[in-house]
Each structure stands twice: as structure tokens, then as C-alpha cells.
Design an enzyme around this catalytic site. Structure first.
Site, PDB file in Angstrom:
ATOM      1  N   GLN A  92     -38.882  32.685 -33.466  1.00 27.04           N
ATOM      2  CA  GLN A  92     -37.424  32.669 -33.721  1.00 27.04           C
ATOM      3  C   GLN A  92     -36.680  33.222 -32.410  1.00 27.04           C
ATOM      4  O   GLN A  92     -36.532  34.366 -32.164  1.00 27.04           O
ATOM      5  CB  GLN A  92     -37.020  33.595 -34.749  1.00 27.04           C
ATOM      6  CG  GLN A  92     -35.669  33.349 -35.356  1.00 27.04           C
ATOM      7  CD  GLN A  92     -35.380  34.292 -36.467  1.00 27.04           C
ATOM      8  OE1 GLN A  92     -35.922  35.170 -36.826  1.00 27.04           O
ATOM      9  NE2 GLN A  92     -34.268  34.001 -37.238  1.00 27.04           N
TER      10      GLN A  92
ATOM     11  N   VAL B  98     -33.448  32.942 -31.474  1.00 26.55           N
ATOM     12  CA  VAL B  98     -32.220  33.550 -31.422  1.00 26.55           C
ATOM     13  C   VAL B  98     -32.407  34.292 -32.876  1.00 26.55           C
ATOM     14  O   VAL B  98     -32.679  33.626 -33.826  1.00 26.55           O
ATOM     15  CB  VAL B  98     -31.127  32.840 -31.561  1.00 26.55           C
ATOM     16  CG1 VAL B  98     -29.849  33.369 -31.973  1.00 26.55           C
ATOM     17  CG2 VAL B  98     -30.896  31.932 -30.248  1.00 26.55           C
TER      18      VAL B  98
ATOM     19  N   HIS C   1     -31.668  30.359 -38.847  1.00 26.73           N
ATOM     20  CA  HIS C   1     -31.176  28.712 -38.287  1.00 26.73           C
ATOM     21  C   HIS C   1     -32.317  27.777 -38.910  1.00 26.73           C
ATOM     22  O   HIS C   1     -33.503  28.312 -38.957  1.00 26.73           O
ATOM     23  CB  HIS C   1     -30.914  28.686 -36.767  1.00 26.73           C
ATOM     24  CG  HIS C   1     -32.059  29.120 -36.114  1.00 26.73           C
ATOM     25  ND1 HIS C   1     -32.272  30.426 -35.829  1.00 26.73           N
ATOM     26  CD2 HIS C   1     -32.984  28.248 -35.452  1.00 26.73           C
ATOM     27  CE1 HIS C   1     -33.385  30.622 -34.755  1.00 26.73           C
ATOM     28  NE2 HIS C   1     -33.614  29.383 -34.572  1.00 26.73           N
TER      29      HIS C   1
ATOM     30  N   HIS D  88     -33.867  24.305 -38.461  1.00 26.16           N
ATOM     31  CA  HIS D  88     -34.087  23.021 -37.559  1.00 26.16           C
ATOM     32  C   HIS D  88     -34.176  21.643 -38.386  1.00 26.16           C
ATOM     33  O   HIS D  88     -34.774  21.819 -39.115  1.00 26.16           O
ATOM     34  CB  HIS D  88     -35.267  22.995 -36.743  1.00 26.16           C
ATOM     35  CG  HIS D  88     -35.397  24.211 -35.910  1.00 26.16           C
ATOM     36  ND1 HIS D  88     -35.353  24.120 -34.639  1.00 26.16           N
ATOM     37  CD2 HIS D  88     -35.705  25.718 -35.986  1.00 26.16           C
ATOM     38  CE1 HIS D  88     -35.373  25.291 -33.931  1.00 26.16           C
ATOM     39  NE2 HIS D  88     -35.843  26.214 -35.035  1.00 26.16           N
TER      40      HIS D  88
END
Length: 137
Positions: A91, A93, A97, A99
Site C-alpha cells: 500500500q 499511500v 484505496h 484499484h
């Protein structure tokens, strides 16, 4: 969170090629896409991993991911998508999130080795973002 680039994108203080900006989250092009049209979908609130996302936010967030996953193939002529979330490991960041990667049979993606590409320029990235944005219902 002040030092989170995804929070800055959500706030609008860091530019991104957004495909959707809704109360449930923001979708924008990955700057190092597996394939062009690779979208990252993030919740508006800062959480690092999926287990930290409040249960009340799940329907809206995953509804948004589902809408993006439907829009990407339609917009780009892809056969389908690969949808994935990393939690901590890989990960890059530390903000949740998802994808959404356009896929076509024979595209060369095997397992979890993701070769990366680049957009030729901002105009090309903008064109991809716009193609996907108009298909999100």
C-alpha cells in the site's frame, strides 16, 4: 490528514485527473497505471485500511467502486476490470484505496506482478479521465 496525498486530492489542494467526486468518495487516475484508465477510488475520510472503514460507509463506498468498475470497460473498450485493495503490504499511500484496472484477454497481466506505464502527457490523462467520468452513473 495533513500529510496524506489522497486526503489532499479529496480536498482539492493537490491536482488529480478525477473521474468522479461524490459524497461517498473520489475516483482519479493512478499516476503510474498498470494500464491506461487505471482508477483509484478513495473514501473521503482518512482511513488507512479496509477494516478501519466504518460499516455505515461500506454501501456507499463499494457502490462507488462498483459504478467505476462498470464505467471503465464501457469507456475504454476493455473486456472487464481487475479490482483490488492492498491493506498495509504494497500500500504505497496509507489511505484506503481501491484499484480499478481495465482488463482485456491477452493484456499480459499475470498474477500480482503489475508492470507500470505512463500517460504521454496531461492531455492524454485528461482524455482518459473524461472518457470514464461520463460513464459513471
Amino acid at each position: 490528514m495533513a500529510d496524506c496525498v489522497f486526503c489532499a486530492i479529496v480536498a482539492g489542494s493537490v491536482p488529480a485527473f478525477k473521474v468522479v467526486d461524490s459524497p461517498d468518495g473520489v475516483g482519479f487516475l493512478d499516476t503510474r497505471p498498470v494500464f491506461k484508465g487505471h482508477v483509484l477510488v478513495v473514501p473521503r475520510t482518512h482511513v488507512v485500511t479496509l477494516p478501519e472503514l466504518p460499516p455505515a460507509d461500506l454501501p456507499g463506498y463499494f457502490g462507488l467502486v462498483q459504478r467505476v468498475a462498470a464505467a471503465v470497460p464501457e469507456a475504454l473498450g476493455a473486456t472487464g476490470t481487475f479490482v483490488a485493495i492492498n491493506n498495509i503490504v504494497s500500500q504505497s499511500v496509507p489511505h484506503l484505496h481501491t484499484h480499478v484496472v481495465p482488463r482485456t484477454k491477452g493484456d499480459g497481466l499475470r498474477g500480482f506482478f503489475w508492470p507500470r506505464t505512463k500517460y504521454a502527457d496531461d492531455a492524454e490523462a485528461t482524455a482518459y479521465a473524461e472518457k470514464i467520468a461520463v460513464r459513471i452513473t
